[in-house]
Design a protein around this motif. Structure first.
Motif, PDB file in Angstrom:
ATOM      1  N   PRO A  81      45.446   3.466  17.692  1.00  0.00           N
ATOM      2  CA  PRO A  81      45.467   2.553  18.847  1.00  0.00           C
ATOM      3  C   PRO A  81      46.029   1.175  18.526  1.00  0.00           C
ATOM      4  CG  PRO A  81      43.399   3.764  18.767  1.00  0.00           C
ATOM      5  CD  PRO A  81      44.118   4.074  17.487  1.00  0.00           C
ATOM      6  N   SER A  82      45.926   0.749  17.268  1.00  0.00           N
ATOM      7  CA  SER A  82      46.435  -0.570  16.875  1.00  0.00           C
ATOM      8  C   SER A  82      47.860  -0.514  16.334  1.00  0.00           C
ATOM      9  CB  SER A  82      45.498  -1.201  15.842  1.00  0.00           C
ATOM     10  OG  SER A  82      45.317  -0.347  14.735  1.00  0.00           O
ATOM     11  N   GLY A  83      48.544   0.616  16.513  1.00  0.00           N
ATOM     12  CA  GLY A  83      49.938   0.714  16.100  1.00  0.00           C
ATOM     13  C   GLY A  83      50.149   0.979  14.636  1.00  0.00           C
ATOM     14  N   LEU A  84      49.178   1.607  13.986  1.00  0.00           N
ATOM     15  CA  LEU A  84      49.301   1.972  12.578  1.00  0.00           C
ATOM     16  C   LEU A  84      49.422   3.485  12.456  1.00  0.00           C
ATOM     17  CD1 LEU A  84      46.543  -0.370  11.103  1.00  0.00           C
ATOM     18  CD2 LEU A  84      49.013  -0.775  11.173  1.00  0.00           C
ATOM     19  N   LEU A  85      49.620   3.971  11.244  1.00  0.00           N
ATOM     20  CA  LEU A  85      49.664   5.409  11.021  1.00  0.00           C
ATOM     21  C   LEU A  85      48.304   6.010  11.355  1.00  0.00           C
ATOM     22  CD1 LEU A  85      51.573   5.565   7.605  1.00  0.00           C
ATOM     23  CD2 LEU A  85      52.523   5.963   9.881  1.00  0.00           C
ATOM     24  N   PRO A  86      48.277   7.243  11.848  1.00  0.00           N
ATOM     25  CA  PRO A  86      46.987   7.857  12.201  1.00  0.00           C
ATOM     26  C   PRO A  86      46.146   8.142  10.965  1.00  0.00           C
ATOM     27  CG  PRO A  86      48.767   9.451  12.391  1.00  0.00           C
ATOM     28  CD  PRO A  86      49.416   8.123  12.136  1.00  0.00           C
ATOM     29  N   GLU A  87      44.872   8.343  11.193  1.00  0.00           N
ATOM     30  CA  GLU A  87      43.943   8.596  10.093  1.00  0.00           C
ATOM     31  C   GLU A  87      44.052  10.041   9.628  1.00  0.00           C
ATOM     32  OE1 GLU A  87      39.119   8.494   9.138  1.00  0.00           O
ATOM     33  OE2 GLU A  87      39.912   7.627  10.990  1.00  0.00           O
ATOM     34  N   ASN A  88      43.947  10.214   8.324  1.00  0.00           N
ATOM     35  CA  ASN A  88      43.918  11.539   7.714  1.00  0.00           C
ATOM     36  C   ASN A  88      42.571  11.717   7.022  1.00  0.00           C
ATOM     37  OD1 ASN A  88      44.323  13.967   6.459  1.00  0.00           O
ATOM     38  ND2 ASN A  88      45.955  13.266   5.098  1.00  0.00           N
ATOM     39  N   PRO A  89      41.632  12.420   7.648  1.00  0.00           N
ATOM     40  CA  PRO A  89      40.297  12.565   7.040  1.00  0.00           C
ATOM     41  C   PRO A  89      40.318  13.351   5.735  1.00  0.00           C
ATOM     42  CG  PRO A  89      40.539  13.980   8.976  1.00  0.00           C
ATOM     43  CD  PRO A  89      41.750  13.099   8.939  1.00  0.00           C
ATOM     44  N   ASN A  90      41.398  14.100   5.486  1.00  0.00           N
ATOM     45  CA  ASN A  90      41.488  14.896   4.253  1.00  0.00           C
ATOM     46  C   ASN A  90      42.434  14.274   3.229  1.00  0.00           C
ATOM     47  OD1 ASN A  90      39.823  16.996   5.371  1.00  0.00           O
ATOM     48  ND2 ASN A  90      41.604  17.647   6.577  1.00  0.00           N
ATOM     49  N   GLY A  91      42.809  13.021   3.438  1.00  0.00           N
ATOM     50  CA  GLY A  91      43.760  12.372   2.546  1.00  0.00           C
ATOM     51  C   GLY A  91      43.158  11.984   1.215  1.00  0.00           C
ATOM     52  N   ASP A  92      44.035  11.597   0.285  1.00  0.00           N
ATOM     53  CA  ASP A  92      43.624  11.232  -1.070  1.00  0.00           C
ATOM     54  C   ASP A  92      43.852   9.741  -1.267  1.00  0.00           C
ATOM     55  OD1 ASP A  92      42.868  11.221  -3.699  1.00  0.00           O
ATOM     56  OD2 ASP A  92      44.713  12.134  -4.459  1.00  0.00           O
ATOM     57  N   CYS A  93      42.835   8.941  -0.961  1.00  0.00           N
ATOM     58  CA  CYS A  93      42.944   7.490  -1.142  1.00  0.00           C
ATOM     59  C   CYS A  93      41.563   6.918  -1.393  1.00  0.00           C
ATOM     60  CB  CYS A  93      43.583   6.829   0.086  1.00  0.00           C
ATOM     61  SG  CYS A  93      42.527   6.791   1.556  1.00  0.00           S
ATOM     62  N   ARG A  94      41.538   5.655  -1.815  1.00  0.00           N
ATOM     63  CA  ARG A  94      40.261   4.969  -2.023  1.00  0.00           C
ATOM     64  C   ARG A  94      39.687   4.554  -0.676  1.00  0.00           C
ATOM     65  NH1 ARG A  94      41.352   0.634  -6.913  1.00  0.00           N
ATOM     66  NH2 ARG A  94      42.738   1.919  -8.179  1.00  0.00           N
ATOM     67  N   LYS A  95      38.371   4.649  -0.560  1.00  0.00           N
ATOM     68  CA  LYS A  95      37.693   4.227   0.664  1.00  0.00           C
ATOM     69  C   LYS A  95      36.533   3.318   0.268  1.00  0.00           C
ATOM     70  CE  LYS A  95      38.931   8.670   2.715  1.00  0.00           C
ATOM     71  NZ  LYS A  95      38.454   9.973   3.241  1.00  0.00           N
ATOM     72  N   ASN A  96      36.913   2.108  -0.151  1.00  0.00           N
ATOM     73  CA  ASN A  96      35.914   1.176  -0.667  1.00  0.00           C
ATOM     74  C   ASN A  96      35.064   0.554   0.433  1.00  0.00           C
ATOM     75  OD1 ASN A  96      36.957   1.620  -3.247  1.00  0.00           O
ATOM     76  ND2 ASN A  96      38.418  -0.068  -3.065  1.00  0.00           N
ATOM     77  N   LEU A  97      35.619   0.475   1.626  1.00  0.00           N
ATOM     78  CA  LEU A  97      34.905  -0.112   2.758  1.00  0.00           C
ATOM     79  C   LEU A  97      34.872   0.896   3.902  1.00  0.00           C
ATOM     80  CD1 LEU A  97      36.513  -3.686   2.697  1.00  0.00           C
ATOM     81  CD2 LEU A  97      34.252  -3.033   1.841  1.00  0.00           C
ATOM     82  N   GLU A 114      35.626   0.732   6.986  1.00  0.00           N
ATOM     83  CA  GLU A 114      36.758   0.722   7.910  1.00  0.00           C
ATOM     84  C   GLU A 114      38.052   1.227   7.268  1.00  0.00           C
ATOM     85  OE1 GLU A 114      36.401  -3.544   6.259  1.00  0.00           O
ATOM     86  OE2 GLU A 114      35.097  -1.890   6.867  1.00  0.00           O
ATOM     87  N   GLN A 115      38.025   1.485   5.974  1.00  0.00           N
ATOM     88  CA  GLN A 115      39.225   1.970   5.299  1.00  0.00           C
ATOM     89  C   GLN A 115      39.343   3.482   5.429  1.00  0.00           C
ATOM     90  OE1 GLN A 115      39.207   0.538   1.279  1.00  0.00           O
ATOM     91  NE2 GLN A 115      39.291  -1.607   1.871  1.00  0.00           N
ATOM     92  N   HIS A 116      40.578   3.953   5.538  1.00  0.00           N
ATOM     93  CA  HIS A 116      40.818   5.386   5.635  1.00  0.00           C
ATOM     94  C   HIS A 116      42.204   5.710   5.095  1.00  0.00           C
ATOM     95  CE1 HIS A 116      42.286   3.786   9.592  1.00  0.00           C
ATOM     96  NE2 HIS A 116      43.346   4.483   9.228  1.00  0.00           N
ATOM     97  N   CYS A 117      42.441   6.996   4.908  1.00  0.00           N
ATOM     98  CA  CYS A 117      43.756   7.460   4.454  1.00  0.00           C
ATOM     99  C   CYS A 117      44.672   7.658   5.659  1.00  0.00           C
ATOM    100  CB  CYS A 117      43.620   8.779   3.700  1.00  0.00           C
ATOM    101  SG  CYS A 117      42.494   8.722   2.288  1.00  0.00           S
ATOM    102  N   HIS A 118      45.965   7.694   5.387  1.00  0.00           N
ATOM    103  CA  HIS A 118      46.952   7.824   6.455  1.00  0.00           C
ATOM    104  C   HIS A 118      47.508   9.243   6.539  1.00  0.00           C
ATOM    105  CE1 HIS A 118      47.616   3.249   6.012  1.00  0.00           C
ATOM    106  NE2 HIS A 118      47.031   3.478   7.175  1.00  0.00           N
ATOM    107  N   LEU A 119      47.794   9.661   7.750  1.00  0.00           N
ATOM    108  CA  LEU A 119      48.464  10.930   7.995  1.00  0.00           C
ATOM    109  C   LEU A 119      49.953  10.654   8.156  1.00  0.00           C
ATOM    110  CD1 LEU A 119      48.206  13.991   8.606  1.00  0.00           C
ATOM    111  CD2 LEU A 119      48.047  13.359  11.032  1.00  0.00           C
ATOM    112  N   ALA A 120      50.763  11.321   7.351  1.00  0.00           N
ATOM    113  CA  ALA A 120      52.210  11.107   7.385  1.00  0.00           C
ATOM    114  C   ALA A 120      52.913  12.401   7.031  1.00  0.00           C
ATOM    115  CB  ALA A 120      52.606   9.991   6.417  1.00  0.00           C
ATOM    116  N   GLY A 121      54.240  12.369   7.047  1.00  0.00           N
ATOM    117  CA  GLY A 121      55.018  13.554   6.714  1.00  0.00           C
ATOM    118  C   GLY A 121      54.933  13.937   5.258  1.00  0.00           C
TER     119      GLY A 121
END
Length: 647
Positions: free
Chosen positions: A275-291, A293-300
């Protein structure tokens, strides 16, 4: 009976005549010419042939069969390989299909699976494994970490490029992910655990006992790249490519129909966004989630979150896609969701190809090499350029993906920042705190993406040389007290993939092989020459990456002669082996003259302007030369040229 002197004289005449013949055919490698003479006239013993590289023999076989294209120095070399897994699919055979497949299938109508995702990488020359398909590693070769310590250590000095921006490095990584992804490189296996040490996929990197950074450990974890299924191969171990070989935006759109569908919105030909014009969230992504509100991105491409520089380029292209799609839907309200999406995707792919060959490659290769090897992009009254050759193998070569393309690692800067509209520093963080972290992009609901965009296109990247910053040479993927060495990984990966030694590549490129008796060795400065001699006991042991990245760059290029050679051949294959290349005149399946000229008027800087709220930027986003100009003064893509196109 001829005397020894007369016999040698006659052999020399034969050799000279044959050498001249091969020079006329365009073959300049000294070893190739020498072997051609002695084999052709049966003047050599078996013992004397044993040191000749396999690629030279293949070249002569091609000569005997009349396949001269294999031997021309200005054309991509094609190894006689059919290492691919054909799928069960059919293709349109009339060359009128307007859109690429998601997985790259049917680009080549003769070999439909050539270049598609999940097929083995190709090679310019055959692999050199040690034993069977064991890594090219001999008992007296130096540890990859030792090579890193001796040859790649920047010694805490920070030498920035005088003219290149961080975006040059960031775009190089983004482009690399469009062309190559080798499965297994991040496999979850601890090869430094003694219980796993003997597993066939383990190839741990020994750490010297006196290592200046890694204390109290004996090795760095390293897992071999996955081998292609034996049913796909005709010879030794090959590595897979999980993405398409073509420059086709698969890091934006995915490399399968299923992945592409997952990324698409349900209407308007759009890609999904938050909704804020960023890449969509990827709940199965591989990234750090220290906070929270942080999440991984869904991309190609699943590597989107490796570093924020990369995520920003993904965001740039997704925003650009949606901006174009909305305009096309407005211009052509009768178009279906599918037509809007596919036409937009075709434009985005054309923009990526154009920026790569018009702005990125001239910096990497130099304008002279671009002109000499027919890689230059032109526009004007006749913007079309049809070099397509369906007999050409467009696949990504192992040596390019595993070595040459990784020249960009030396450009990586030690920090990243937010810059204000006046280009003052607002906030800065160390790079090693941002591996697999999205927090700088997501902070304050994405309100700082414009500030990161200014940093990418304004601050300098590192100088293109053999040196790696400590953040990637000692602190790569720093997490919970562990880290890695990017330079050592590159060396180890080349050995894992069986890349032939450095001198073999110089011979392949028609360059003079180096000798340790030379001081300094060819194409190296004295310091790098001395370090290579100190590290390696024999010229045939030198790793391609170590030898080539330490070469002195050719005038006007960021690459030494060996990597320039590999770059040229790979990008020739990508251009001339792509049936959907954006400059081809293909009637309704391609672009009109006016559409193509409009695409060719676009600059990467203009895309940054439109998608990140910038007001000024330099004409070339990769270069700091010249003054910044107003964004409104850049040409825009004229989408009215796509109005009411017949279907």
């Amino acid at each position: 009976m001829l005397s020894i002197k007369d016999n040698l004289y006659n052999q020399w005449n034969i050799f000279s005549q044959t050498r001249n013949l091969f020079h006329q055919l365009g073959v300049y490698s000294w070893r190739t010419v020498k072997l051609a003479a002695v084999i052709y006239f049966h003047k050599i013993s078996l013992e004397a042939m044993q040191d000749v590289v396999t690629t030279t023999i293949l070249l002569l076989i091609n000569y005997a069969s009349g396949n001269l294209d294999e031997m021309m120095p200005n054309l991509p070399n094609q190894e006689p390989s059919s290492v691919e897994c054909p799928g069960s699919f059919t293709c349109n055979t009339d060359d009128r299909d307007r859109y690429r497949t998601a997985n790259g299938a049917c680009n080549n109508l003769i070999s439909p699976s050539m270049g598609m995702s999940f097929t083995p990488q190709a090679r310019f020359i055959p692999p050199m494994y040690s034993d069977g398909d064991a890594p090219r590693d001999y008992h007296d070769m130096p540890s990859a970490r030792l090579v890193s310590n001796k040859l790649f250590d920047a010694k805490n000095t920070t030498i920035f490029s005088t003219i290149h921006t961080v975006q040059l490095m960031a775009y190089g990584q983004f482009l690399a992910h469009d062309m190559a992804a080798t499965p297994g490189e991040g496999a979850d296996l601890d090869c430094c655990n003694h219980t796993n040490a003997l597993k066939k996929d383990c190839y741990a990197i020994p750490v010297p006992h006196d290592d200046p950074f890694f204390k109290n450990i004996t090795c760095l974890n390293f897992v071999r790249s996955s081998a292609a299924d034996k049913s796909c191969m005709t010879g030794q171990r090959e590595q897979m490519n999980d993405v398409t070989s073509f420059i086709d935006g698969c890091m934006v759109y995915g490399s399968t129909e299923e992945h592409m569908s997952e990324l698409r919105d349900t209407q308007g030909g759009l890609l999904k966004m938050s909704p804020s014009g960023l890449l969509p969230e990827n709940p199965n992504g591989d990234c750090r989630k220290n906070l929270p509100e942080q999440h991984c991105h869904l991309a190609g491409d699943s590597r989107v979150d490796e570093i924020p520089h990369l995520g920003m380029n993904h965001l740039l292209l997704v925003r650009q896609h949606n901006a174009i799609a909305k305009k096309l839907q407005e211009i052509n309200p009768n178009w279906s969701n599918e037509i809007v999406f596919q036409e937009t995707r075709k434009i985005i792919i054309a923009l990526i190809q154009h920026i790569t060959y018009k702005e990125y490659l001239p910096i990497m290769l130099g304008k002279k090499a671009m002109n000499r090897h027919s890689l230059r992009i032109s526009s004007g009254r006749n913007p079309f350029n049809d070099q397509y050759d369906q007999g050409l193998d467009p696949r990504i070569r192992n040596s390019f993906a595993t070595a040459a393309l990784r020249i960009g690692h030396t450009l990586i800067v030690p920090s990243l920042a937010y810059l204000s509209s006046e280009y003052g520093t607002l906030y800065r963080e160390n790079l090693d705190d941002n591996f697999f972290s999205t927090h700088m992009i997501l902070k304050d609901d994405g309100q700082h993406t414009d500030n990161i965009a200014r940093w990418l296109t304004h601050e300098h990247c590192m100088k293109a040389d053999r040196f790696f910053q400590p953040e990637v040479r000692n602190k790569l993927f720093k997490l919970e007290g562990t880290s890695h060495d990017l330079a050592a990984r590159n060396i180890q990966r080349g050995r894992d993939h069986g890349l032939p030694d450095y001198n073999t590549w110089r011979q392949f490129c028609g360059l003079i092989p180096i000798k340790f008796s030379d001081d300094p060795i060819f194409d190296h400065d004295k310091e790098s020459s001395d370090k290579i001699k100190e590290l390696y006991r024999h010229e045939s042991h030198i790793d391609l990456y170590a030898g080539a990245i330490s070469e002195t760059a050719k005038a006007g290029s960021l690459l030494g002669p060996t990597f320039q050679c590999i770059f040229v051949r790979q990008f020739q294959a990508l251009k001339s082996g792509d049936r959907h290349w954006y400059e081809r005149p293909r009637g309704k399946a391609g672009f009109t003259r006016d559409q193509l000229n409009s695409i060719k008027s676009m600059r990467l800087s203009k895309m940054f302007c439109d998608n990140f709220n910038l007001t000024k930027i330099q004409p070339n986003a990769f270069l700091k030369r010249g003054r910044k100009v107003y964004c409104k003064d850049f040409p825009s893509l004229n989408l009215e040229l796509w109005k009411d196109m017949s279907q």
